[in-house]
Design a protein around this motif. Structure first.
Motif, PDB file in Angstrom:
ATOM      1  N   SER A   4       5.729  50.577  11.972  1.00  0.00           N
ATOM      2  CA  SER A   4       6.644  51.410  11.207  1.00  0.00           C
ATOM      3  C   SER A   4       6.267  52.880  11.363  1.00  0.00           C
ATOM      4  O   SER A   4       5.208  53.226  11.901  1.00  0.00           O
ATOM      5  CB  SER A   4       6.618  51.004   9.733  1.00  0.00           C
ATOM      6  OG  SER A   4       5.332  51.264   9.167  1.00  0.00           O
ATOM      7  N   TRP A   5       7.159  53.755  10.853  1.00  0.00           N
ATOM      8  CA  TRP A   5       6.886  55.186  10.902  1.00  0.00           C
ATOM      9  C   TRP A   5       5.647  55.528  10.075  1.00  0.00           C
ATOM     10  O   TRP A   5       4.847  56.393  10.471  1.00  0.00           O
ATOM     11  CB  TRP A   5       8.087  55.981  10.400  1.00  0.00           C
ATOM     12  CG  TRP A   5       9.193  56.106  11.392  1.00  0.00           C
ATOM     13  CD1 TRP A   5      10.418  55.515  11.360  1.00  0.00           C
ATOM     14  CD2 TRP A   5       9.162  56.907  12.589  1.00  0.00           C
ATOM     15  NE1 TRP A   5      11.156  55.871  12.461  1.00  0.00           N
ATOM     16  CE2 TRP A   5      10.426  56.732  13.229  1.00  0.00           C
ATOM     17  CE3 TRP A   5       8.221  57.731  13.182  1.00  0.00           C
ATOM     18  CZ2 TRP A   5      10.745  57.366  14.418  1.00  0.00           C
ATOM     19  CZ3 TRP A   5       8.525  58.358  14.374  1.00  0.00           C
ATOM     20  CH2 TRP A   5       9.779  58.180  14.986  1.00  0.00           C
ATOM     21  N   ALA A   8       2.612  54.510  12.017  1.00  0.00           N
ATOM     22  CA  ALA A   8       2.453  55.441  13.140  1.00  0.00           C
ATOM     23  C   ALA A   8       1.878  56.768  12.664  1.00  0.00           C
ATOM     24  O   ALA A   8       1.028  57.371  13.350  1.00  0.00           O
ATOM     25  CB  ALA A   8       3.790  55.653  13.835  1.00  0.00           C
ATOM     26  N   CYS A   9       2.309  57.237  11.497  1.00  0.00           N
ATOM     27  CA  CYS A   9       1.775  58.491  10.953  1.00  0.00           C
ATOM     28  C   CYS A   9       0.298  58.342  10.577  1.00  0.00           C
ATOM     29  O   CYS A   9      -0.486  59.284  10.755  1.00  0.00           O
ATOM     30  CB  CYS A   9       2.586  58.929   9.741  1.00  0.00           C
ATOM     31  SG  CYS A   9       4.255  59.500  10.134  1.00  0.00           S
ATOM     32  N   VAL A 171       2.077  59.377  17.052  1.00  0.00           N
ATOM     33  CA  VAL A 171       3.169  58.815  16.244  1.00  0.00           C
ATOM     34  C   VAL A 171       4.293  58.302  17.134  1.00  0.00           C
ATOM     35  O   VAL A 171       4.781  57.172  16.969  1.00  0.00           O
ATOM     36  CB  VAL A 171       3.693  59.877  15.254  1.00  0.00           C
ATOM     37  CG1 VAL A 171       4.969  59.380  14.569  1.00  0.00           C
ATOM     38  CG2 VAL A 171       2.637  60.213  14.213  1.00  0.00           C
ATOM     39  N   LEU A 172       4.710  59.103  18.087  1.00  0.00           N
ATOM     40  CA  LEU A 172       5.842  58.719  18.940  1.00  0.00           C
ATOM     41  C   LEU A 172       5.487  57.542  19.847  1.00  0.00           C
ATOM     42  O   LEU A 172       6.289  56.609  20.012  1.00  0.00           O
ATOM     43  CB  LEU A 172       6.285  59.916  19.775  1.00  0.00           C
ATOM     44  CG  LEU A 172       6.844  61.112  18.991  1.00  0.00           C
ATOM     45  CD1 LEU A 172       7.176  62.269  19.926  1.00  0.00           C
ATOM     46  CD2 LEU A 172       8.076  60.707  18.190  1.00  0.00           C
ATOM     47  N   HIS A 175       5.054  54.218  17.699  1.00  0.00           N
ATOM     48  CA  HIS A 175       6.296  53.702  17.115  1.00  0.00           C
ATOM     49  C   HIS A 175       7.267  53.218  18.191  1.00  0.00           C
ATOM     50  O   HIS A 175       7.721  52.063  18.153  1.00  0.00           O
ATOM     51  CB  HIS A 175       6.967  54.772  16.255  1.00  0.00           C
ATOM     52  CG  HIS A 175       8.241  54.292  15.602  1.00  0.00           C
ATOM     53  ND1 HIS A 175       8.244  53.401  14.544  1.00  0.00           N
ATOM     54  CD2 HIS A 175       9.538  54.573  15.857  1.00  0.00           C
ATOM     55  CE1 HIS A 175       9.484  53.163  14.183  1.00  0.00           C
ATOM     56  NE2 HIS A 175      10.296  53.860  14.963  1.00  0.00           N
TER      57      HIS A 175
END
Length: 286
Positions: A4-5, A8-9, A171-172, A175
């Motif tokens: 999930s975002w 990922a963060c 993050v990118l 995800h």
């Protein structure tokens, strides 16, 4: 399994902490939470599958067991290995339905970790390059006697570098990379040549890490004997790594005591020989 975002963060923040000396530091950051062995545990906690995370971390650590950064030179970046490679490896292994402790799962984790680690070296040098801008600003502040601004140069501006080249790429890639791994699962069957090649290469990668480690600790042929003791204990007595580590610590203490006793004996022998020589000189003078 997906990333999930939020997950990922979290991985992006950890990637910054394990490479930014103004936060977690080199000892805790780069040499602790940044290592795959510890990063695998953290990734397992974040993604809710601790056994799979630890298995991926252990398998990847074998490849980078001797990874050092002498003079800022890196062949691979731990932030990418631990917090991009391991999460993607976990997704790949889970999507394939492999057992976390199987050889195929370990080989896949090694291959993905190596691939992403090489990409991470680009991120490392990108951060270092942008930090040169803040460093030039710091030199100007020193020339203008504005020493209070150096705090921003050391602890503030580098976060911009890590935000651009550590946080956002992590993050990118975690995800959207998870979706790419899932797409590869459908495109590449397990019995196909690409996957067999991936597993074969992954099985050979630990040899690279062990060979690099040997180059650092082996200076003569006799040095191979302590190195091979661990393998012998594991193969013959079926001991685990914890037991072998305790036995190795015992041998290390014995060798340390022997070396220390040699150091104490040498000055005593030197002083004794000096006394004898002095007596001989006195006799000759008489």
């Amino acid at each position: 399994m997906t990333i999930s975002w939020l997950q990922a963060c979290i991985f992006g923040l950890l990637a910054c902490l394990c490479s930014n000396s103004c936060m977690a530091g080199q000892a805790i950051g780069n040499y602790m939470i940044g290592r795959p062995l510890v990063g695998g545990l953290i990734c397992g906690i974040v993604m809710g599958n601790v056994p799979l995370g630890i298995a991926c971390g252990v398998a990847t650590q074998l490849v980078y067991i001797a990874l050092v950064t002498p003079g800022g030179t890196v062949s691979a970046d731990v932030r990418a290995i631990s917090y991009i490679g391991i999460p993607l490896a976990m997704v790949a292994i889970s999507s394939r339905g492999l057992s976390p402790f199987s050889s195929q799962a370990a080989n896949m984790a090694k291959s993905l970790g190596t691939l992403v680690g090489t990409i991470g070296s680009v991120l490392f040098y990108s951060v270092a390059f942008l930090n040169l801008v803040w460093q030039s600003m710091g030199w100007k502040d020193i020339e203008n006697n504005k020493l209070d601004r150096l705090y921003a140069v050391n602890f503030g501006w580098p976060w911009i570098s890590h935000l651009i080249f550590s946080f956002l790429p992590t993050v990118l890639m975690t995800h959207f990379g998870a979706q790419g791994v899932t797409a590869l699962r459908n495109a590449l069957p397990m019995d196909g040549i690409p996957m067999k090649t991936l597993f074969t290469v992954g099985a050979m990668l630990p040899c690279v890490g062990i060979a690099i480690l040997l180059r650092q600790i082996v200076n003569k042929s006799v040095d191979f004997i302590p190195f091979l003791v661990g393998f012998t204990l594991a193969a013959s007595l079926k001991l685990n790594l914890v037991s072998i580590t305790v036995i190795s610590l015992l041998f290390a203490v014995i060798m340390y005591e022997i070396e220390m006793s040699k150091g104490k004996a040498a000055p005593a022998a030197t002083s004794a020989s000096t006394t004898v020589d002095d007596d001989d000189e006195e006799d000759e003078d008489i």
